[in-house]
Design a protein around this motif. Sequence first.
Motif, PDB file in Angstrom:
ATOM      1  N   ASN A  17       0.840  -1.182   0.000  1.00 48.99           N
ATOM      2  CA  ASN A  17       0.000   0.000   0.000  1.00 48.99           C
ATOM      3  C   ASN A  17       0.886   1.247   0.000  1.00 48.99           C
ATOM      4  OD1 ASN A  17      -2.598  -1.194   0.046  1.00 48.99           O
ATOM      5  ND2 ASN A  17      -2.426  -1.581   2.248  1.00 48.99           N
ATOM      6  N   PRO A  18       0.341   2.416  -0.387  1.00 47.83           N
ATOM      7  CA  PRO A  18       1.119   3.659  -0.317  1.00 47.83           C
ATOM      8  C   PRO A  18       1.675   3.860   1.089  1.00 47.83           C
ATOM      9  CG  PRO A  18      -0.911   4.013  -1.518  1.00 47.83           C
ATOM     10  CD  PRO A  18      -1.000   2.634  -0.927  1.00 47.83           C
ATOM     11  N   PRO A  19       2.910   4.345   1.221  1.00 44.80           N
ATOM     12  CA  PRO A  19       3.735   4.980   0.193  1.00 44.80           C
ATOM     13  C   PRO A  19       4.568   4.038  -0.659  1.00 44.80           C
ATOM     14  CG  PRO A  19       4.830   5.134   2.309  1.00 44.80           C
ATOM     15  CD  PRO A  19       3.508   4.475   2.572  1.00 44.80           C
ATOM     16  N   ARG A  25      10.161   3.191  -6.607  1.00 47.10           N
ATOM     17  CA  ARG A  25      10.133   1.931  -7.348  1.00 47.10           C
ATOM     18  C   ARG A  25       8.694   1.544  -7.647  1.00 47.10           C
ATOM     19  NH1 ARG A  25      14.674  -1.426  -7.357  1.00 47.10           N
ATOM     20  NH2 ARG A  25      16.457  -0.641  -6.175  1.00 47.10           N
ATOM     21  N   PRO A  26       8.464   0.811  -8.740  1.00 52.03           N
ATOM     22  CA  PRO A  26       7.111   0.343  -9.027  1.00 52.03           C
ATOM     23  C   PRO A  26       6.658  -0.688  -8.006  1.00 52.03           C
ATOM     24  CG  PRO A  26       8.700  -0.646 -10.540  1.00 52.03           C
ATOM     25  CD  PRO A  26       9.444   0.400  -9.759  1.00 52.03           C
ATOM     26  N   ASN A  27       5.352  -0.843  -7.888  1.00 53.14           N
ATOM     27  CA  ASN A  27       4.817  -1.830  -6.961  1.00 53.14           C
ATOM     28  C   ASN A  27       5.157  -3.237  -7.449  1.00 53.14           C
ATOM     29  OD1 ASN A  27       3.466  -2.810  -4.712  1.00 53.14           O
ATOM     30  ND2 ASN A  27       1.628  -1.594  -5.061  1.00 53.14           N
ATOM     31  N   GLY A  28       4.916  -4.222  -6.569  1.00 50.84           N
ATOM     32  CA  GLY A  28       5.277  -5.599  -6.867  1.00 50.84           C
ATOM     33  C   GLY A  28       4.278  -6.293  -7.782  1.00 50.84           C
ATOM     34  N   LEU A  29       4.270  -7.623  -7.696  1.00 52.08           N
ATOM     35  CA  LEU A  29       3.528  -8.459  -8.624  1.00 52.08           C
ATOM     36  C   LEU A  29       2.358  -9.152  -7.942  1.00 52.08           C
ATOM     37  CD1 LEU A  29       6.579 -10.249 -10.287  1.00 52.08           C
ATOM     38  CD2 LEU A  29       5.400  -8.194 -11.113  1.00 52.08           C
ATOM     39  N   TRP A  30       1.243  -9.245  -8.645  1.00 49.94           N
ATOM     40  CA  TRP A  30       0.155 -10.131  -8.228  1.00 49.94           C
ATOM     41  C   TRP A  30       0.377 -11.484  -8.874  1.00 49.94           C
ATOM     42  CZ3 TRP A  30      -2.291  -8.820  -4.189  1.00 49.94           C
ATOM     43  CH2 TRP A  30      -2.688  -7.508  -3.941  1.00 49.94           C
ATOM     44  N   LEU A  31       0.480 -12.522  -8.074  1.00 46.48           N
ATOM     45  CA  LEU A  31       0.632 -13.878  -8.616  1.00 46.48           C
ATOM     46  C   LEU A  31      -0.718 -14.561  -8.772  1.00 46.48           C
ATOM     47  CD1 LEU A  31       3.865 -15.033  -6.784  1.00 46.48           C
ATOM     48  CD2 LEU A  31       3.592 -13.762  -8.913  1.00 46.48           C
ATOM     49  N   VAL A  32      -1.726 -14.038  -8.105  1.00 46.26           N
ATOM     50  CA  VAL A  32      -3.124 -14.398  -8.339  1.00 46.26           C
ATOM     51  C   VAL A  32      -3.876 -13.091  -8.528  1.00 46.26           C
ATOM     52  CG1 VAL A  32      -5.209 -15.454  -7.399  1.00 46.26           C
ATOM     53  CG2 VAL A  32      -2.986 -16.505  -6.939  1.00 46.26           C
ATOM     54  N   PRO A  33      -4.650 -12.927  -9.599  1.00 46.60           N
ATOM     55  CA  PRO A  33      -5.403 -11.681  -9.762  1.00 46.60           C
ATOM     56  C   PRO A  33      -6.317 -11.447  -8.566  1.00 46.60           C
ATOM     57  CG  PRO A  33      -5.429 -12.972 -11.789  1.00 46.60           C
ATOM     58  CD  PRO A  33      -4.836 -13.849 -10.737  1.00 46.60           C
ATOM     59  N   GLY A  57       3.353  -8.269   1.369  1.00 48.07           N
ATOM     60  CA  GLY A  57       3.006  -6.867   1.445  1.00 48.07           C
ATOM     61  C   GLY A  57       1.654  -6.626   2.083  1.00 48.07           C
ATOM     62  N   ASP A  58       1.455  -5.412   2.627  1.00 47.51           N
ATOM     63  CA  ASP A  58       0.192  -5.108   3.290  1.00 47.51           C
ATOM     64  C   ASP A  58      -0.972  -5.016   2.304  1.00 47.51           C
ATOM     65  OD1 ASP A  58       1.422  -2.826   2.254  1.00 47.51           O
ATOM     66  OD2 ASP A  58       0.830  -1.530   3.905  1.00 47.51           O
ATOM     67  N   HIS A  86       3.575 -15.102   6.339  1.00 46.92           N
ATOM     68  CA  HIS A  86       4.640 -14.093   6.263  1.00 46.92           C
ATOM     69  C   HIS A  86       4.265 -12.800   6.981  1.00 46.92           C
ATOM     70  CE1 HIS A  86       6.582 -16.958   3.791  1.00 46.92           C
ATOM     71  NE2 HIS A  86       6.108 -16.561   2.625  1.00 46.92           N
ATOM     72  N   CYS A  87       3.195 -12.107   6.551  1.00 51.47           N
ATOM     73  CA  CYS A  87       2.720 -10.905   7.281  1.00 51.47           C
ATOM     74  C   CYS A  87       3.820  -9.867   7.474  1.00 51.47           C
ATOM     75  CB  CYS A  87       2.181 -11.298   8.654  1.00 51.47           C
ATOM     76  SG  CYS A  87       0.698 -12.279   8.633  1.00 51.47           S
ATOM     77  N   GLN A  88       4.640  -9.644   6.483  1.00 52.59           N
ATOM     78  CA  GLN A  88       5.794  -8.772   6.678  1.00 52.59           C
ATOM     79  C   GLN A  88       5.424  -7.357   7.098  1.00 52.59           C
ATOM     80  OE1 GLN A  88       9.466  -9.747   6.145  1.00 52.59           O
ATOM     81  NE2 GLN A  88       8.087 -11.236   7.024  1.00 52.59           N
ATOM     82  N   LEU A  89       4.469  -6.746   6.423  1.00 46.95           N
ATOM     83  CA  LEU A  89       4.130  -5.360   6.714  1.00 46.95           C
ATOM     84  C   LEU A  89       2.709  -5.218   7.237  1.00 46.95           C
ATOM     85  CD1 LEU A  89       5.796  -3.386   3.773  1.00 46.95           C
ATOM     86  CD2 LEU A  89       6.413  -3.308   6.193  1.00 46.95           C
ATOM     87  N   THR A  90       2.178  -6.262   7.808  1.00 51.26           N
ATOM     88  CA  THR A  90       0.810  -6.226   8.305  1.00 51.26           C
ATOM     89  C   THR A  90       0.665  -5.163   9.396  1.00 51.26           C
ATOM     90  OG1 THR A  90       0.577  -8.566   7.791  1.00 51.26           O
ATOM     91  CG2 THR A  90      -1.005  -7.635   9.336  1.00 51.26           C
ATOM     92  N   THR A  91      -0.352  -4.326   9.270  1.00 49.31           N
ATOM     93  CA  THR A  91      -0.569  -3.229  10.208  1.00 49.31           C
ATOM     94  C   THR A  91      -1.424  -3.692  11.387  1.00 49.31           C
ATOM     95  OG1 THR A  91      -2.612  -2.488   9.135  1.00 49.31           O
ATOM     96  CG2 THR A  91      -0.524  -1.620   8.268  1.00 49.31           C
ATOM     97  N   ARG A  92      -1.467  -2.873  12.418  1.00 45.02           N
ATOM     98  CA  ARG A  92      -2.304  -3.216  13.571  1.00 45.02           C
ATOM     99  C   ARG A  92      -3.766  -3.324  13.171  1.00 45.02           C
ATOM    100  NH1 ARG A  92      -1.773  -3.365  19.069  1.00 45.02           N
ATOM    101  NH2 ARG A  92      -3.776  -3.345  20.166  1.00 45.02           N
ATOM    102  N   ALA A  93      -4.238  -2.413  12.327  1.00 47.03           N
ATOM    103  CA  ALA A  93      -5.629  -2.488  11.882  1.00 47.03           C
ATOM    104  C   ALA A  93      -5.902  -3.799  11.158  1.00 47.03           C
ATOM    105  CB  ALA A  93      -5.954  -1.307  10.979  1.00 47.03           C
TER     106      ALA A  93
END
Length: 249
Positions: A17-19, A25-33, A57-58, A86-93
């Motif tokens: 998600n932003p930022p 850099r461009p955003n990453g890849l969707w491996l499943v739409p 990613g979040d 993985h939950c690398q950037l998972t936010t509290r919300a």
Amino acid sequence: MKFVLDGSIQGFTARLNPPGYLGDRPNGLWLVPPEQVAERLQAFHDAGLLVHVHCNGDQAVDVFLEAAETVLAANPRADHRHTVQHCQLTTRAQYERIKALELCVNLFANHTYYWGDQHRSTTVGPERAATMNAAATALELGIPLSIHSDSPVTPLSPLRVVSSAVNRATATGHVLGPDERINVTEAMAAATIGAAYQLKMDDEVGSLAVGKRADFAVLDDDPFGGEPEALADIGVWGTVLGGVAQPAQ
């Protein structure tokens, strides 16, 4: 059943998600739409299967949570134990939504040690890097927690995983997000009975109890009795398999 929604943060292929990533850099890849996730999950959920979904990613977490809400609304199922991997950037919300949906989380704790310095300087910056692998937040909210190495992405060493969750130290010794450290007891539980619970195998393995398999590791030292910084260096004397001792060769 495992689904992989996005890539890796260190490879700049996770969906954020932003930022977003540092350096425009461009955003990453969707491996499943994203628009297909709920439909794909529904079939396996309806069949009574356990689903684990790779979300680094979040933004990927958001997509999975939306899909999980849709799937569970269409077919409520108690004790499903579907898991966010993985939950690398998972936010509290997002963790609060995970709790409400009765999902589990399996955190890639080793990221802090192996790529924490890179995340601080290159991928997402120090503020977001400090929130990665938020084990303390997950436990505070009562979310079933496990931790892993994602072998062969990082070496298969459970004590390194435990050390990463307890110390949150990068390879250069920087403590990344000290408020998200958990204690040794919590980390050992996440690596054992927590993992077994998420695989619906906690009636067979994950702790020593009558009726479970007599399978466990024998360590050279007490992980609860020494300095937390030394956890990753504890050796393994051997294993006990089916009640039979197997010394390391």
